[in-house]
Design a protein around this motif. Structure first.
Motif, short mmCIF file in Angstrom:
data_model
loop_
_atom_site.label_atom_id
_atom_site.label_comp_id
_atom_site.label_asym_id
_atom_site.label_seq_id
_atom_site.Cartn_x
_atom_site.Cartn_y
_atom_site.Cartn_z
N GLN A 4 1.00 -1.13 0.08
CA GLN A 4 -0.06 -0.07 0.06
C GLN A 4 0.98 1.23 -0.15
OE1 GLN A 4 -3.18 -0.09 -0.38
NE2 GLN A 4 -3.63 2.03 0.05
N ASP A 5 1.75 1.12 0.93
CA ASP A 5 2.93 2.35 0.88
C ASP A 5 3.68 2.51 -0.65
OD1 ASP A 5 2.06 2.73 3.54
OD2 ASP A 5 3.96 1.57 4.15
N ILE A 7 2.37 1.92 -3.52
CA ILE A 7 1.54 2.73 -4.51
C ILE A 7 1.59 4.19 -4.42
CG2 ILE A 7 -0.93 3.26 -4.94
CD1 ILE A 7 -1.42 0.11 -4.03
N PHE A 8 1.51 4.69 -3.20
CA PHE A 8 1.89 6.11 -2.85
C PHE A 8 3.23 6.82 -3.20
CE2 PHE A 8 -2.11 4.58 -0.73
CZ PHE A 8 -3.09 5.39 -1.53
N ARG A 9 4.22 6.06 -3.09
CA ARG A 9 5.55 6.47 -3.17
C ARG A 9 6.16 6.33 -4.70
NH1 ARG A 9 8.52 4.80 2.58
NH2 ARG A 9 6.61 5.50 3.80
#
Length: 262
Positions: A4-5, A7-9
């Motif tokens: 999940q991290d 995806i946003f990085r």
């Protein structure tokens, strides 16, 4: 780091292509068959190729590395053998001139072998850099193509009192249509720069990163000019509202479609 991290990085090439696809549908719904839609379709094709190319560039070239490794080992072995011969000749010689000549020959050989080894070790990086820069040139070109499509989309009918000449570009869009058109161009410029970032994300080479940064600055500067045009049209429409004049068809929507979220 969780999935999940991640995806946003990092930028996901699939999400970028999906966002461009939605933008193309929005352009088609308002300006079907126009050059702007075709440019967006071409940008989608480039984005799809970029996803594959960036992964290929980031992937280690095992065959090239094996060949370079074999050449490096052979070069070191050759250098060692030559150094032994030079040292043997220097020991056999009792005069100072012979010893200095042997040292000079060993030093020159060291420079040549070191330069050759450096060339071979950095070969993979230079090949990847050339591939990335060639691909970035395509994106840079389409950024300027997008700018060409908005070049004549000026708010001329809203603020000018002069009459067009026979050579003047055709301006038959309403104010609201012009806002939508310019907004689409601005979004496309932003997404084109995001496509370029995929290369620096996969291959963080200093030259590639600086090239991508330069393209982002170019796209941002062009988008700023577009938004200056949009602001002029907005102010004109607001002035009509305050004066009680009827707005053109579709004039109730003073703001273009909100851009999709990645």
């Amino acid at each position: 780091m969780t999935a999940q991290d991640q995806i946003f990085r990092t930028l996901d090439p699939v999400r970028v292509v999906e966002t461009l696809g939605r933008l193309r549908m929005r352009i088609r719904e308002r300006f079907e068959g126009t050059g702007l839609e075709n440019v967006c379709a071409e940008l989608i094709a480039i984005a799809q190729e970029t996803g594959t190319r960036s992964l290929a560039i980031a992937r280690p070239d095992t065959r090239l590395r094996a060949a370079v490794g074999a050449i490096v080992v052979s070069g070191i072995a050759l250098f060692a053998a030559t150094l032994i011969q030079v040292a043997g000749r220097a020991e056999a010689s009792n005069d100072l001139f012979g010893i200095l000549q042997g040292i000079d020959a060993a030093f020159n050989l060291l420079l040549v072998v070191g330069a050759a080894l450096l060339f071979m070790v950095t070969l993979e990086e230079r090949l990847k850099r050339r591939r990335a820069l060639r691909a970035l040139h395509e994106i840079r070109s389409i950024i300027h193509v997008i700018d060409m499509h908005q070049l004549t989309k000026d708010p001329w009918t809203e603020v000018s009192i002069s009459q067009p000449t026979p050579s003047s570009p055709k301006r038959d869009m309403s104010a609201v249509e012009l806002i939508h058109y310019l907004d689409y161009c601005s979004e496309m410029l932003s997404l084109a720069s995001k496509v370029a970032v995929l290369y620096s994300q996969s291959f963080p080479d200093p030259v590639v990163t600086e090239t991508v940064n330069d393209m982002e600055r170019t796209a941002a500067g062009l988008a700023q000019k577009i938004w200056q045009k949009i602001n002029i049209v907005h102010r004109s429409l607001e002035g009509r509202l305050l004066a009680g004049e009827p707005l053109p068809q579709g004039g109730s929507a003073l703001r273009s479609d909100a851009p999709p979220v990645l």
